[in-house]
Design an enzyme around this catalytic site. Structure first.
Site, PDB file in Angstrom:
ATOM      1  N   HIS A   5       0.854  -1.202   0.000  1.00 33.08           N
ATOM      2  CA  HIS A   5       0.000   0.000   0.000  1.00 33.08           C
ATOM      3  C   HIS A   5       0.881   1.241   0.000  1.00 33.08           C
ATOM      4  CE1 HIS A   5       0.802  -1.233   4.135  1.00 33.08           C
ATOM      5  NE2 HIS A   5       0.798   0.051   4.447  1.00 33.08           N
ATOM      6  N   HIS A  17       1.043   5.254   1.054  1.00 32.21           N
ATOM      7  CA  HIS A  17       0.429   6.293   1.889  1.00 32.21           C
ATOM      8  C   HIS A  17       0.473   7.626   1.144  1.00 32.21           C
ATOM      9  CE1 HIS A  17       0.754   4.031   5.843  1.00 32.21           C
ATOM     10  NE2 HIS A  17       1.652   3.382   5.122  1.00 32.21           N
TER      11      HIS A  17
HETATM   12  P1  AMP Z   1       2.227   0.309   7.270  1.00 29.53           P
HETATM   13  O1  AMP Z   1       3.033   0.611   8.483  1.00 29.53           O
HETATM   14  O2  AMP Z   1       2.740   1.000   6.044  1.00 29.53           O
HETATM   15  O3  AMP Z   1       2.007  -1.181   7.066  1.00 29.53           O
HETATM   16  O4  AMP Z   1       0.831   0.987   7.543  1.00 29.53           O
HETATM   17  C1  AMP Z   1      -0.375   0.311   7.717  1.00 29.53           C
HETATM   18  C2  AMP Z   1      -1.419   1.374   7.800  1.00 29.53           C
HETATM   19  O5  AMP Z   1      -2.678   0.731   7.684  1.00 29.53           O
HETATM   20  C3  AMP Z   1      -1.429   2.132   9.141  1.00 29.53           C
HETATM   21  O6  AMP Z   1      -1.285   3.527   8.871  1.00 29.53           O
HETATM   22  C4  AMP Z   1      -2.787   1.785   9.745  1.00 29.53           C
HETATM   23  O7  AMP Z   1      -3.355   2.878  10.437  1.00 29.53           O
HETATM   24  C5  AMP Z   1      -3.589   1.402   8.514  1.00 29.53           C
HETATM   25  N1  AMP Z   1      -4.687   0.476   8.772  1.00 29.53           N
HETATM   26  C6  AMP Z   1      -4.641  -0.668   9.487  1.00 29.53           C
HETATM   27  N2  AMP Z   1      -5.847  -1.271   9.480  1.00 29.53           N
HETATM   28  C7  AMP Z   1      -6.665  -0.498   8.740  1.00 29.53           C
HETATM   29  C8  AMP Z   1      -8.032  -0.581   8.351  1.00 29.53           C
HETATM   30  N3  AMP Z   1      -8.816  -1.590   8.742  1.00 29.53           N
HETATM   31  N4  AMP Z   1      -8.549   0.411   7.562  1.00 29.53           N
HETATM   32  C9  AMP Z   1      -7.767   1.446   7.170  1.00 29.53           C
HETATM   33  N5  AMP Z   1      -6.472   1.569   7.498  1.00 29.53           N
HETATM   34  C10 AMP Z   1      -5.927   0.628   8.270  1.00 29.53           C
END
Ligand code: AMP
Ligand code: ZN
Length: 117
Positions: free
Chosen positions: A101, A103
């Site tokens: 993903h 950001h």
């Molecule tokens: P990363 O550290 O790049 O893996 O970031 C994962 C991101 O996913 C974090 O910013 C979380 O806040 C976000 N996240 C986790 N679960 C969900 C969810 N169910 N819906 C939307 N965002 C999420």
């Protein structure tokens, strides 16, 4: 971990709720559940890929176009006057959700946000 346990696969399949702000053939954009910066958005491939390296090159153009579309919307709606693009690939780089993903972080002059990872 099985793909069936993956939270972003579930979001892409509509099995758990998320605030969707855009969609293309192969990607969705949802608001991050943890809005440390208002408008923090995630670009998520609908298929399960773990990191950027797993995303097929043939999706590259669509990914760029879609990311630009969502970032433009953030500027147009004044959620930000600028933005950062960030991607954590693998655990030592801070990847928590093991489904690739990107950001998008809206930024404003003097917001004193520190992007560290
Ligand atoms: P990363 O550290 O790049 O893996 O970031 C994962 C991101 O996913 C974090 O910013 C979380 O806040 C976000 N996240 C986790 N679960 C969900 C969810 N169910 N819906 C939307 N965002 C999420
Ligand atoms: Zn997944």
């Amino acid at each position: 971990m099985k793909n069936s346990d993956c939270i972003f696969c579930k979001i892409a399949q509509g099995k758990i709720p998320a605030k969707k702000v855009g969609e293309s053939n192969n990607f969705i954009a949802v608001l991050d559940a943890n809005q440390k910066i208002r408008g923090h958005t995630l670009i998520i491939p609908k298929k399960h890929f773990v990191t950027l390296l797993d995303i097929p090159n043939k999706l590259g153009e669509e990914l760029l176009k879609f990311t630009k579309e969502i970032a433009s919307k953030i500027l147009e709606t004044k959620q930000g006057d600028a933005f950062n693009i960030l991607m954590n690939n693998l655990e030592p780089a801070g990847q928590v959700v093991k489904h690739a993903h990107i950001h998008i972080l809206p930024r404003k002059e003097g917001d004193s946000v520190k992007i560290i990872s």
